[in-house]
Design a protein around this motif. Structure first.
Motif, PDB file in Angstrom:
ATOM      1  N   ILE A  64       0.769  -1.201  -0.107  1.00 58.36           N
ATOM      2  CA  ILE A  64      -0.032   0.011  -0.031  1.00 58.36           C
ATOM      3  C   ILE A  64       0.789   1.333  -0.125  1.00 58.36           C
ATOM      4  O   ILE A  64       2.089   1.267   0.511  1.00 58.36           O
ATOM      5  N   HIS A  65       0.368   2.271  -0.596  1.00 57.04           N
ATOM      6  CA  HIS A  65       1.012   3.626  -0.485  1.00 57.04           C
ATOM      7  C   HIS A  65       0.211   4.488   0.055  1.00 57.04           C
ATOM      8  O   HIS A  65      -0.911   4.337   0.756  1.00 57.04           O
ATOM      9  N   ILE A  66       0.739   5.913   0.126  1.00 58.60           N
ATOM     10  CA  ILE A  66       0.139   6.778   1.000  1.00 58.60           C
ATOM     11  C   ILE A  66      -1.276   7.167   0.536  1.00 58.60           C
ATOM     12  O   ILE A  66      -2.130   7.428   1.348  1.00 58.60           O
ATOM     13  N   GLY A  67      -1.360   7.241  -0.785  1.00 53.36           N
ATOM     14  CA  GLY A  67      -2.780   7.048  -1.182  1.00 53.36           C
ATOM     15  C   GLY A  67      -3.936   6.132  -0.688  1.00 53.36           C
ATOM     16  O   GLY A  67      -5.021   6.531  -0.494  1.00 53.36           O
ATOM     17  N   HIS A  68      -3.273   4.805  -0.534  1.00 56.87           N
ATOM     18  CA  HIS A  68      -4.282   3.997   0.033  1.00 56.87           C
ATOM     19  C   HIS A  68      -4.613   4.131   1.495  1.00 56.87           C
ATOM     20  O   HIS A  68      -5.621   4.101   2.025  1.00 56.87           O
ATOM     21  N   ALA A  69      -3.429   4.622   2.089  1.00 60.35           N
ATOM     22  CA  ALA A  69      -3.848   4.926   3.717  1.00 60.35           C
ATOM     23  C   ALA A  69      -4.609   6.077   3.639  1.00 60.35           C
ATOM     24  O   ALA A  69      -5.539   5.950   4.722  1.00 60.35           O
ATOM     25  N   VAL A 602      -2.127  12.746  -3.323  1.00 66.19           N
ATOM     26  CA  VAL A 602      -1.454  13.100  -2.380  1.00 66.19           C
ATOM     27  C   VAL A 602      -0.061  13.509  -3.114  1.00 66.19           C
ATOM     28  O   VAL A 602       0.255  12.884  -4.148  1.00 66.19           O
ATOM     29  N   VAL A 603       0.319  14.689  -2.590  1.00 67.94           N
ATOM     30  CA  VAL A 603       1.469  15.325  -3.488  1.00 67.94           C
ATOM     31  C   VAL A 603       2.781  15.673  -2.309  1.00 67.94           C
ATOM     32  O   VAL A 603       2.094  15.760  -1.190  1.00 67.94           O
ATOM     33  N   ASP A 604       3.766  15.974  -2.632  1.00 67.30           N
ATOM     34  CA  ASP A 604       4.861  16.229  -1.722  1.00 67.30           C
ATOM     35  C   ASP A 604       4.455  17.672  -1.495  1.00 67.30           C
ATOM     36  O   ASP A 604       3.887  18.407  -1.895  1.00 67.30           O
ATOM     37  N   LYS A 612       9.030   7.191  -6.908  1.00 70.11           N
ATOM     38  CA  LYS A 612      10.337   6.523  -6.408  1.00 70.11           C
ATOM     39  C   LYS A 612      11.574   7.210  -6.960  1.00 70.11           C
ATOM     40  O   LYS A 612      12.652   7.555  -6.187  1.00 70.11           O
ATOM     41  N   SER A 613      11.269   7.604  -8.308  1.00 69.81           N
ATOM     42  CA  SER A 613      12.537   8.251  -9.012  1.00 69.81           C
ATOM     43  C   SER A 613      13.025   9.516  -8.475  1.00 69.81           C
ATOM     44  O   SER A 613      14.088   9.790  -8.381  1.00 69.81           O
ATOM     45  N   VAL A 617       8.774   9.912  -2.225  1.00 77.17           N
ATOM     46  CA  VAL A 617       7.709   8.973  -1.439  1.00 77.17           C
ATOM     47  C   VAL A 617       7.779   9.067  -0.124  1.00 77.17           C
ATOM     48  O   VAL A 617       8.619   8.890   0.525  1.00 77.17           O
ATOM     49  N   VAL A 618       6.514   9.354   0.414  1.00 80.39           N
ATOM     50  CA  VAL A 618       6.345   9.047   1.836  1.00 80.39           C
ATOM     51  C   VAL A 618       5.532   7.898   2.170  1.00 80.39           C
ATOM     52  O   VAL A 618       4.322   7.596   1.829  1.00 80.39           O
TER      53      VAL A 618
END
Length: 941
Positions: A64-69, A602-604, A612-613, A617-618
């Protein structure tokens, strides 16, 4: 000097200042699981009104990524607040399990060209492994749900019920087989759904191509342009395209019926160009020309031109989709490779079997195609351009960067490709009923949207979308279980009956039962006349029919139909919201949801998309392991999700600071009610001091505001209200005033019990109000107070303000609010004045200060009404009031000339002089009477 600290009511609580969330949260989660908290909540909620949030299934592939969270936390907040609001709000998490990405993972691991049954077995195993990984991370976020019994689209029963949903749509006449251009990815080797297409810049060749007029049409062309005869030159219709690879599939030309076209005499022949684009086109060709005639496009209808490379006709058809944005105003039509092209050719009478389809599914031209057979279409572009130049039909060649369709998985360009597929018809009228488009648009009008702009977005998508291609050429998917006649291609006349037979087999053995089925088992002797389909359903059909297969299927007892809410990211207007709407309207004539809630991406910290590049990524796992999932929950709730959600280390650090302040307030409340028994020591509100009743009124207001914000799904406003209440109403005002009374008055005095009565109610209200968001902290507080779980309660019922009061202004919220807001304004001025003197060294603390206040009219009356309690509100040792006739309030600060009481730290004239202070020269009269007498009288503060 005696140590009087032991005589003070010093606060104490095991609620620690530091939450140590990252370390302690896993233990709390283990407790919830051990106690079967979710099941306990379900038991406690039986009989309540049902609220169903149907889970949009994440795809079972990857961590899962931050969007899933964000998505899962928002859902959990809603389910929790609905539970606390007195609803039965189950949460059945789900997973989307079929589809191409999982097939690709299996190909990477086990190689391509596996036997289909082995590929499906590997896919099933892989999907289950991914579900377990994701489930662990979702649970770590504090999300309550039926994690032991989630729904999975690959469950046998769910696969079977999806087939039954397809049967319903077929029975109602919405499903049909047809040749149409669909989004096609060469890497996938399959058609793509609209939601699987994204747009990105692509550099393409841009060419102008001349199509020569058929020799038999010269007289007709002359007449169309008002000429007796054409000049003795070849006439051409000139097109402009960015897809040279489609030229071999050209079968027609399109002109707009109303546009003016000109016949231009040039050194390279007679060119037909739209009047508005003539100048730019001639400049591109490096030509000068003379206009010899003009005509509207309708005059060119059905005029025959010749293909520039192959010996076949290219007839002009009218097309209102033609624009004058760029090019020549004449569009070349390859019906197999463009939706408008296909539609215009079909309207003109072209039959399906007349449509040329030289491009194969792997992206190469058929070997039989002259000149370009076997070439990849992208690599064929320069070859086709060279051939056009060779035959003298290339008018211009260049490059253009434009927005172009790409596969969202492979990030590679895709094409439209006409293939025989199964479609859900948007504009068919089965049984003379509404079209699916009409029903879906009506359903959108009946749906509530949060935020409101989602309505227009979904409406536009439905209003303009083509028919839905639901068939795919894959192994890992729910089959379209049709038997098609070998000669006519029509489904078996017993198709509905046969589908149910197949569904029963899939219910027992999964989709594998269909692929292993021998047609003779169901068709008997008819089997020789029919082909068993191998196509599978678009994976959006899987999730789009969970309102049928889950809500009214595998988890019917836990759900209900329709759902009260679907909640997903904004991309799902073209994804799950979209497919669920279409299947719901096709089967039931309505949307399967009453409301849609959309959150942003979600953006930085710089507003950049995470990748990742880029190294920005948080990961939610990392936040949970370092700061705690509670911080992630607070961040998600505090951010206005209707737009982009911004996250960075700096932002999370600020969230940590917000949490620390909230926790400090909670610690004070808990510490000062630790020895309070609400059953035996709670005072009636009528006996509370006035500032305590004002604090109750503020809590009423807080609770009303928070509940209203929850109802509007505006969680950031809940966080703002809690934060302001704790920081401003509590920390900077009420609790600041309260400390003296809590610490120095007799432990069982009315003054202290009044404060504790108010604080107890504030704790109860705050704990429940924050529980949907700060779920770990709310459970920590509840257990500390001897409760089992905050989720087994409902919103706290605050006592009403008493009718009788010592205050001359009455006890209504409005009266108390106005009175104390005015007092707070004077207090702010007083504290400012004290701080100015303190910073210059005039006093050491506010308690060393004595104030003289000159005030007029209502302000004087307001301050005088508090009597001796005014000094407690202003946090000083003495206040002298002077009434003046008019003018602004003037506050003068001076250091006290008296001694400081070592117990309460007030500077008072009666230190060591009070009767009860005999033998205690360090005590003031207040402390002496609180310790050894009847206790001081307080009414207001």
């Amino acid at each position: 000097m005696a140590d009087y600290r032991k005589t003070l009511n010093m606060p104490d609580t095991p609620f620690p200042m530091r939450g140590d969330l990252a370390k302690r949260e896993p233990g709390w989660i283990a407790q919830w699981q051990q106690k079967q908290l979710y099941q306990r909540i379900r038991e406690a909620s039986k009989g309540r009104p049902r609220f169903v949030l149907h889970d949009g299934p994440p795809y079972a592939n990857g961590d899962i990524h931050i969007g899933h969270a964000v998505n899962k936390v928002l859902k959990d907040i809603i389910v929790r607040w609905k539970t606390l609001a007195g609803f039965d709000a189950p949460y059945i998490p789900g997973w989307d399990c079929h589809g191409l990405p999982i097939e690709h993972q299996i190909e990477k691991t086990h190689g391509k060209h596996l036997p289909a049954d082995q590929a499906r077995a590997h896919c099933r195993t892989y999907a289950q492994e991914q579900i377990e990984r994701q489930k662990k991370d979702f649970i770590r976020l504090g999300v309550l749900g039926d994690w032991d019994r989630p729904y999975k689209t690959m469950e046998y029963r769910t696969e079977a019920d999806e087939i039954r949903a397809l049967s319903e749509m077929y029975r109602r006449g919405y499903l049909f087989k047809g040749l149409k251009p669909v989004n096609w990815c060469f890497d996938c080797g399959s058609a793509l759904a609209e939601a699987e297409v994204e747009y990105a810049d692509k550099k393409s060749p841009a060419i102008d191509v001349a199509f020569p007029l058929d020799a038999t049409e010269r007289g007709r062309l002359a007449g169309a342009f008002g000429l007796d005869v054409l000049p003795e030159k070849t006439a051409y219709a000139v097109i402009w395209t960015t897809t040279p690879w489609t030229i071999p599939g050209n079968q027609a030309l399109n002109v707009h019926p109303e546009f003016v076209y000109e016949l231009v005499d040039t050194s390279k022949g007679l060119l037909i160009l739209a009047a508005e684009l003539r100048a730019s086109a001639l400049e591109r060709y490096g030509l000068e020309g003379k206009v010899v005639g003009a005509a509207r496009g309708i005059a060119l209808d059905r005029m025959v031109f010749r293909h520039p490379i192959y010996d076949r006709a290219s007839t002009v058809f009218l097309g209102e989709y033609v624009t004058l944005d760029t090019g020549t105003g004449v569009v070349h039509s390859a019906p197999a490779y463009g939706v408008e092209d296909f539609d215009s050719c079909r309207r003109a009478g072209m039959k399906n079997d007349e449509i040329l389809t030289p491009v194969q599914g792997n992206g190469r031209f058929a070997e039989s195609l002259p000149y370009f057979g076997g070439l990849n279409v992208w690599k064929a572009n320069p070859e086709i351009i060279a051939k056009l130049a060779e035959v003298g039909s290339l008018m211009a060649s260049g490059e253009i960067v434009h927005s172009y369709m790409h596969c969202w998985r492979h990030k590679t360009p895709i094409i439209y490709r006409a293939t025989t597929q199964w479609f859900v018809g948007m504009d068919r009228q089965p049984n003379e009923g509404k079209t699916l488009r009409t029903a879906a648009l009506a359903a959108i009008e009946a749906t509530e949207f949060f935020p409101g702009w989602g309505k227009a977005r979904l409406h536009a998508m439905i209003a303009n979308r083509p028919d839905w291609c639901v068939s795919r050429q894959r192994n890992w998917g729910v089959p379209i279980p049709f038997f098609l006649h070998k000669e006519t291609g029509e489904p078996h006349p017993r198709t509905l009956e046969l589908i149910e037979d197949v569904a029963k087999r899939v219910d027992a053995g999964g989709i594998e039962a269909w692929f292993a089925l021998d047609a003779k088992e169901l068709l008997g002797d008819d089997a020789a006349k029919y082909d068993k389909m191998s196509d599978t359903l678009d994976v959006w059909f899987d999730s789009g029919t969970t309102h049928w297969s889950v809500m009214r299927g595998s988890h019917e007892a836990d759900c209900g139909y329709p759902a009260d809410l679907y909640l997903e990211g904004s991309d799902q207007h073209r994804g799950w919201f979209h497919s669920s709407l279409l299947t719901g309207c096709a089967i039931d004539g309505r949307a399967p949801y009453k409301a849609l809630l959309t959150h942003g991406f979600v953006v930085d910290g710089k507003g950049m998309k995470m990748s990742k590049s880029k190294g920005n990524v948080v990961a939610p796992q990392q936040v949970s392991d370092t700061l705690g999932a509670e911080i992630l929950r607070l961040w998600a709730a505090a951010t206005d999700y209707s737009g982009e959600l911004t996250i960075s280390k700096e932002i999370l650090d600020r969230v940590v600071e917000v949490y620390r302040r909230l926790r400090n307030t909670l610690k004070f409340l808990l510490a000062n009610t630790a020895d309070f028994d609400p059953v035996t020591q709670m005072l009636p509100v009528g006996e509370w001091l006035e500032v305590d009743r004002y604090a109750l009124a503020l809590t009423h207001e807080l609770q009303a505001n928070c509940l209203a914000a929850y109802e509007r799904y505006e969680f950031h406003k809940v966080v703002q209200a809690l934060q302001n209440f704790c920081a401003e109403d509590m920390g900077a005002f009420y609790l600041d005033i309260l400390k003296d009374r809590l610490y120095t008055t007799a432990a069982d005095s009315r003054a202290r019990r009044s404060a504790q009565s108010a604080l107890w109610h504030i704790v109860q209200s705050l704990t429940r109000l924050m529980a949907p968001i700060l779920s770990f902290t709310a459970e920590e507080i509840t257990q500390l107070q001897g409760g089992e779980s905050v989720m087994l309660t409902t919103w706290h019922t605050l006592p009403e303000l008493a009718e009788k009061s010592a205050s001359p202004k009455g006890t209504s919220f409005g009266a108390l609010a106005a009175r104390w807001q005015a007092l707070r304004a004077v207090r702010a001025e007083a504290m400012k004045a004290i701080e100015e003197v303190r910073s210059s060294g005039g006093v050491g603390s506010s308690l060393q200060a004595e104030l003289e206040i000159r005030a007029a009219g209502e302000t004087y009356d307001l301050l005088a009404s508090l009597g001796e309690d005014l000094k407690f509100v202003l946090i000083c040792s003495k206040v002298t009031l002077q009434k003046v006739g008019a003018g602004d309030t003037v506050i003068t600060v001076a250091p006290s000339a008296h001694a400081k009481c070592v117990r309460c730290w007030h500077w008072r004239e009666d230190v060591g002089r009070h009767d009860h202070a005999a033998g205690h020269p360090e005590l003031c009269g207040r402390c002496a009477i609180n310790m050894y007498g009847t206790g001081e009288a307080r009414e207001f503060a």
